[in-house]
Design a protein around this motif. Structure first.
Motif, PDB file in Angstrom:
ATOM      1  N   ASN A   9       0.825  -1.343  -0.255  1.00 63.37           N
ATOM      2  CA  ASN A   9       0.143   0.087  -0.569  1.00 63.37           C
ATOM      3  C   ASN A   9       0.913   1.118   0.204  1.00 63.37           C
ATOM      4  OD1 ASN A   9      -2.076  -1.058  -0.163  1.00 63.37           O
ATOM      5  ND2 ASN A   9      -2.427  -1.369   2.431  1.00 63.37           N
ATOM      6  N   HIS A  39       0.562  -2.868  -6.684  1.00 66.56           N
ATOM      7  CA  HIS A  39       0.238  -2.751  -6.194  1.00 66.56           C
ATOM      8  C   HIS A  39      -0.794  -1.359  -6.246  1.00 66.56           C
ATOM      9  CE1 HIS A  39       4.737  -3.321  -4.425  1.00 66.56           C
ATOM     10  NE2 HIS A  39       5.511  -3.003  -5.550  1.00 66.56           N
ATOM     11  N   LYS A  40      -1.567  -1.530  -5.007  1.00 65.66           N
ATOM     12  CA  LYS A  40      -2.432   0.025  -4.814  1.00 65.66           C
ATOM     13  C   LYS A  40      -2.089   1.318  -4.295  1.00 65.66           C
ATOM     14  CE  LYS A  40      -6.827  -0.039  -2.576  1.00 65.66           C
ATOM     15  NZ  LYS A  40      -7.380  -0.544  -1.577  1.00 65.66           N
ATOM     16  N   ILE A  42      -3.106   4.286  -2.469  1.00 59.98           N
ATOM     17  CA  ILE A  42      -4.413   4.498  -1.404  1.00 59.98           C
ATOM     18  C   ILE A  42      -4.719   5.931  -0.622  1.00 59.98           C
ATOM     19  CG2 ILE A  42      -4.271   1.841  -0.881  1.00 59.98           C
ATOM     20  CD1 ILE A  42      -2.586   3.145   2.192  1.00 59.98           C
TER      21      ILE A  42
END
Length: 169
Positions: A9, A39-40, A42
Motif C-alpha cells: 500500500n 501495488h495499491k 491508497i
C-alpha cells in the motif's frame, strides 16, 4: 520464501508550487507504475513546497496503519523553496543511506554531472519506507525502475524492503 509478490500500500505526495493534480506528470507516472506492478495507491496528494505541510501529510501517513510506503516527488533541488530533505529527514527512524548514492549513480548515466544537484533521500519511520525523489518525471522513472520497483517486490533476492514494512508484522 515467498514466490508470489505481495502488494504494498503506497501513498504518493507531489511537492510543488506550480503543479496541480491535473498537470502533475511525475505523480501520474508514479501512480501508473505502482499500479502496473500490482501495488495499491491508497492516497495521492499535492502540497506546496512548505516544510510543515509536507511533514503534516507524511506524518499522518506514517501513523496510518494502512500506508506501508510513501513516495514523494519534488523539492529535492537547490532552489530557495526546495525543502523536502529538511522537511522529512527529521521524521526518519533510520536512513536508507545507499538510496541517494545509488540514485545519483543511475542518474549520472542519464544526465551526467547535473545529478549532483539532486538531494534524493530515503528512510524508514514507523515501519513505513519513505522515498524522496526529484520532481521530474524522468527522475521518478529512474528511481522507480532502477531501485524502488525491486525493493518493493517481496520476491526480489537477495533482499528487499517488504519484510520491514508494517503490513508484514
Amino acid at each position: 520464501m515467498t514466490t508470489e509478490a505481495l502488494p504494498v500500500n503506497i501513498a504518493i505526495l507531489t511537492v510543488s508550487d506550480t503543479r496541480t493534480l491535473d498537470t502533475d506528470t511525475s505523480g501520474q507516472y508514479l501512480q501508473e507504475a505502482v499500479e502496473a506492478d500490482g501495488h495499491k495507491v491508497i492516497a495521492r496528494e499535492l502540497v506546496a513546497d512548505d516544510i510543515y505541510r509536507q511533514r503534516a501529510v507524511v506524518s499522518a501517513w506514517i501513523a496510518d496503519p494502512a500506508v506501508e510506503a510513501v513516495v514523494v516527488t519534488g523539492g529535492t533541488g537547490f532552489t530557495g523553496r526546495d525543502s523536502t530533505p529538511e522537511a522529512l529527514r527529521v521524521l526518519f527512524d533510520k536512513d536508507v543511506d545507499g538510496f541517494g548514492e545509488l540514485f545519483r549513480y543511475l542518474s549520472y548515466q542519464e544526465i551526467g554531472t547535473s545529478t549532483v544537484q539532486s538531494r534524493a533521500i530515503a528512510g524508514f519511520a514507523n515501519r513505513t519506507v519513505i522515498f524522496c525523489l526529484p520532481g521530474s518525471t524522468g527522475a521518478c522513472r529512474t528511481a522507480w525502475e532502477g531501485i524502488i520497483q525491486s525493493q518493493l517486490n517481496s520476491t526480489h533476492r537477495p533482499c528487499n524492503f517488504v519484510g520491514h514494512l508494517k503490513g508484514t508484522m
